[in-house]
Design a protein around this motif. Structure first.
Motif, mmCIF file in Angstrom:
data_model
loop_
_atom_site.group_PDB
_atom_site.id
_atom_site.type_symbol
_atom_site.label_atom_id
_atom_site.label_comp_id
_atom_site.label_asym_id
_atom_site.label_seq_id
_atom_site.Cartn_x
_atom_site.Cartn_y
_atom_site.Cartn_z
ATOM 1 N N LEU A 58 0.827 -1.211 0.000
ATOM 2 C CA LEU A 58 0.000 0.000 0.000
ATOM 3 C C LEU A 58 0.858 1.257 0.000
ATOM 4 C CD1 LEU A 58 -2.842 -1.064 2.450
ATOM 5 C CD2 LEU A 58 -3.030 -0.626 -0.007
ATOM 6 N N PHE A 59 1.970 1.212 0.703
ATOM 7 C CA PHE A 59 2.900 2.341 0.706
ATOM 8 C C PHE A 59 3.438 2.590 -0.696
ATOM 9 C CE2 PHE A 59 7.301 3.813 0.906
ATOM 10 C CZ PHE A 59 7.118 5.041 1.540
ATOM 11 N N ILE A 60 3.835 1.522 -1.372
ATOM 12 C CA ILE A 60 4.372 1.661 -2.725
ATOM 13 C C ILE A 60 3.318 2.246 -3.669
ATOM 14 C CG2 ILE A 60 5.215 0.385 -4.748
ATOM 15 C CD1 ILE A 60 7.306 0.720 -2.579
ATOM 16 N N VAL A 61 2.113 1.711 -3.617
ATOM 17 C CA VAL A 61 1.044 2.201 -4.492
ATOM 18 C C VAL A 61 0.707 3.651 -4.157
ATOM 19 C CG1 VAL A 61 -1.405 1.957 -5.050
ATOM 20 C CG2 VAL A 61 0.069 -0.043 -4.995
ATOM 21 N N GLY A 62 0.598 3.959 -2.880
ATOM 22 C CA GLY A 62 0.222 5.311 -2.477
ATOM 23 C C GLY A 62 1.286 6.350 -2.738
ATOM 24 N N VAL A 63 2.525 6.032 -2.429
ATOM 25 C CA VAL A 63 3.597 7.016 -2.578
ATOM 26 C C VAL A 63 4.085 7.089 -4.020
ATOM 27 C CG1 VAL A 63 5.958 7.592 -1.893
ATOM 28 C CG2 VAL A 63 4.316 6.871 -0.183
ATOM 29 N N VAL A 64 4.398 5.964 -4.604
ATOM 30 C CA VAL A 64 4.932 5.964 -5.959
ATOM 31 C C VAL A 64 3.826 6.237 -6.978
ATOM 32 C CG1 VAL A 64 6.082 4.569 -7.712
ATOM 33 C CG2 VAL A 64 6.837 4.452 -5.353
ATOM 34 N N GLY A 65 2.666 5.671 -6.743
ATOM 35 C CA GLY A 65 1.571 5.826 -7.703
ATOM 36 C C GLY A 65 1.065 7.243 -7.839
ATOM 37 N N PHE A 66 1.117 8.003 -6.776
ATOM 38 C CA PHE A 66 0.583 9.357 -6.807
ATOM 39 C C PHE A 66 1.648 10.420 -6.565
ATOM 40 C CE2 PHE A 66 -3.026 6.655 -5.599
ATOM 41 C CZ PHE A 66 -3.874 6.958 -6.643
ATOM 42 N N SER A 67 2.891 10.062 -6.708
ATOM 43 C CA SER A 67 3.989 10.993 -6.461
ATOM 44 C C SER A 67 4.073 12.030 -7.573
ATOM 45 C CB SER A 67 5.312 10.247 -6.371
ATOM 46 O OG SER A 67 6.362 11.155 -6.206
ATOM 47 N N HIS A 68 4.340 13.260 -7.173
ATOM 48 C CA HIS A 68 4.544 14.329 -8.149
ATOM 49 C C HIS A 68 6.025 14.579 -8.386
ATOM 50 C CE1 HIS A 68 0.329 15.280 -8.410
ATOM 51 N NE2 HIS A 68 0.251 15.217 -7.104
ATOM 52 N N ASP B 52 9.172 13.726 -10.218
ATOM 53 C CA ASP B 52 9.383 13.065 -11.506
ATOM 54 C C ASP B 52 10.274 11.838 -11.426
ATOM 55 O OD1 ASP B 52 7.739 14.759 -12.909
ATOM 56 O OD2 ASP B 52 9.360 16.154 -13.410
ATOM 57 N N VAL B 53 11.324 11.882 -10.625
ATOM 58 C CA VAL B 53 12.244 10.743 -10.540
ATOM 59 C C VAL B 53 11.522 9.514 -10.000
ATOM 60 C CG1 VAL B 53 14.329 9.888 -9.418
ATOM 61 C CG2 VAL B 53 14.255 12.221 -10.280
ATOM 62 N N ILE B 54 10.739 9.687 -8.950
ATOM 63 C CA ILE B 54 10.002 8.559 -8.362
ATOM 64 C C ILE B 54 8.927 8.077 -9.326
ATOM 65 C CG2 ILE B 54 8.471 7.871 -6.489
ATOM 66 C CD1 ILE B 54 9.994 9.798 -4.701
ATOM 67 N N HIS B 55 8.223 9.015 -9.920
ATOM 68 C CA HIS B 55 7.134 8.670 -10.831
ATOM 69 C C HIS B 55 7.658 7.879 -12.024
ATOM 70 C CE1 HIS B 55 3.288 9.196 -12.917
ATOM 71 N NE2 HIS B 55 4.016 9.374 -13.997
ATOM 72 N N ASN B 56 8.722 8.356 -12.643
ATOM 73 C CA ASN B 56 9.260 7.690 -13.834
ATOM 74 C C ASN B 56 9.907 6.353 -13.522
ATOM 75 O OD1 ASN B 56 8.375 9.723 -15.492
ATOM 76 N ND2 ASN B 56 10.266 10.896 -15.285
ATOM 77 N N ALA B 57 10.408 6.179 -12.313
ATOM 78 C CA ALA B 57 11.055 4.920 -11.942
ATOM 79 C C ALA B 57 10.072 3.752 -11.973
ATOM 80 C CB ALA B 57 11.683 5.035 -10.560
ATOM 81 N N ALA B 58 8.827 4.000 -11.657
ATOM 82 C CA ALA B 58 7.842 2.914 -11.599
ATOM 83 C C ALA B 58 6.750 3.042 -12.662
ATOM 84 C CB ALA B 58 7.201 2.891 -10.219
ATOM 85 N N HIS B 59 6.930 3.943 -13.595
ATOM 86 C CA HIS B 59 5.892 4.251 -14.579
ATOM 87 C C HIS B 59 5.469 3.039 -15.398
ATOM 88 C CE1 HIS B 59 4.141 6.173 -18.195
ATOM 89 N NE2 HIS B 59 3.619 6.941 -17.273
ATOM 90 N N ASP B 60 6.409 2.339 -15.999
ATOM 91 C CA ASP B 60 6.069 1.201 -16.855
ATOM 92 C C ASP B 60 5.435 0.059 -16.071
ATOM 93 O OD1 ASP B 60 6.984 2.543 -19.055
ATOM 94 O OD2 ASP B 60 8.996 1.662 -18.950
#
Length: 52
Positions: A22-32, A34-42
């Motif tokens: 849930l932490f991964i989905v909440g933090v990475v999924g909705f992060s603004h 760019d580095v975090i967002h792009n790391a898990a985008h695909d």
């Protein structure tokens, strides 16, 4: 090891895994950020998790 102790250990591990997920989905999924967002985008898109 008693059965009750093993069950408590399994329950604790399961709860920790769910919390981490849930932490991964909440933090990475909705992060603004760019580095975090792009790391898990695909990975998010391959699992049909919308991110934008």
């Amino acid at each position: 090891m008693p059965i009750a102790t093993r069950q408590v250990g399994r329950l604790a591990q399961s709860l920790m895994a769910m919390t981490f997920g849930l932490f991964i989905v909440g933090v990475v999924g909705f992060s603004h950020i760019d580095v975090i967002h792009n790391a898990a985008h695909d990975v998010r898109h391959s699992n049909a998790f919308p991110c934008h």
